[in-house]
Design an enzyme around this catalytic site. Structure first.
Site: not given
Length: 240
Positions: A9-10, A18, A43, A45, A50, A70, A191-192, A213-214
Site C-alpha cells: 500500500d505505501h 504527487r 487494501h 480503500r 493509495h 483487503e 498490523h504494526g 507492509g509499512h
C-alpha cells in the site's frame, strides 16, 4: 511453514502524494516476490487514498504468488472482488478519518449481513478472511459466518511500551490462535509488526501467514525492496 504477505500500500502512498505514476505498486510486487514474498497484499480503500482500481486489476494478472485483497464489506467492494477474483479477500473495517486501520472489525454488530457477504464471495471461490481482534466472541462469530480464515489484529501488541504489557497481549494472541484453530479456522496475523517485534508473533501456534507492509517499505527506502523482504523473512525466523 509460516509465510509472509507483503503489503505494498505505501508504495502507492508515495505515488499518490504527487498524483503521478511512480513508484508503481505493480513493479514493487515483482521485486517483493523476487525478495521472497509468499504473497502480495493490497487494501483498496473506499476513498482510494493509495491503492487504485487499476493497481488491483494489473496485480491480479502479474502476481505469481497469491493476491490478498483487503477491503471493507461494502457492495462496491464486493462487486470489485467478484470481478477481479483475488486469491482471497480480507474483510476489514474502515473509517474515512483514520490514518490506518485502527482495530478489528466488529463481527457481532452486523453478523447476519456478514454471513451473506461470506456466502457470496465464497460461492465465487474467493476464500474470506476476517480481520479481527483476538477475542473469543469475535473469533466464534467469524467461524459462524463460514469464513475460511481470520487475521488477528496485532496492533495493540506492536504498540505496547512495557514488556509486561507486550507479554500479556502476546498471551491473548496465542490463546486466540489456539481457539481459532479449534474451530477449524486458518490463522493469519498483521498490523504494526516490525523487524524488532515480529519473531514472537511468528512463533505463535498454528500461525499461517503474517501480512506486513509499512516497516518493509520504510526499510526498502534505505536498502531496496528485495533486501528488505529478505531481512523480514530472516526476522520471522529469529535470524536477524
Amino acid at each position: 511453514m509460516l509465510t509472509l504477505g507483503v503489503n505494498i500500500d505505501h508504495v502507492a502512498t508515495i505515488r499518490q502524494a504527487r498524483r503521478t505514476v511512480e513508484p508503481d505498486p505493480v513493479a514493487a510486487a515483482v521485486l517483493a516476490e523476487i525478495g521472497g514474498a509468499d504473497g502480495i497484499t493490497v487494501h483498496l480503500r473506499e476513498d482510494r487514498r493509495h491503492i487504485q482500481d487499476r493497481d488491483v486489476r494489473i496485480l491480479r494478472q502479474t502476481v505469481r504468488t497469491h493476491l490478498n485483497l483487503e477491503m471493507a464489506p461494502t457492495e462496491e467492494m464486493i462487486a470489485i472482488a467478484l470481478d477481479i477474483k483475488p486469491d482471497y479477500v480480507t474483510l476489514v473495517p474502515e473509517k474515512r478519518q483514520e490514518v490506518t486501520t485502527e482495530g478489528g472489525i466488529d463481527m457481532l454488530g452486523n453478523f447476519d449481513r456478514f454471513c451473506r457477504v461470506v456466502e457470496r464471495l465464497q460461492a465465487a471461490n474467493i476464500p474470506v478472511s476476517w480481520f479481527i481482534d483476538a477475542d473469543f466472541a469475535q473469533i466464534q462469530a467469524a467461524a459462524n459466518t463460514g469464513a475460511k480464515f481470520i487475521e488477528l489484529h496485532t496492533g495493540q501488541y506492536a504498540e505496547a511500551q512495557q514488556e509486561s504489557d507486550r507479554q500479556a497481549l502476546l498471551t491473548i494472541l496465542k490463546e486466540g490462535c489456539e481457539y481459532a484453530s479449534s474451530l477449524g479456522l486458518r490463522v493469519n496475523a498483521g498490523h504494526g509488526l516490525t523487524y524488532g517485534n515480529v519473531y514472537a508473533v511468528a512463533c505463535l501456534p498454528n500461525m499461517e501467514e503474517l501480512n506486513i507492509g509499512h516497516t518493509i517499505i520504510s526499510r526498502a527506502v534505505l536498502v531496496g525492496l528485495e533486501r528488505a523482504v529478505r531481512e523480514m523473512k530472516l526476522a520471522m525466523r529469529g535470524q536477524l
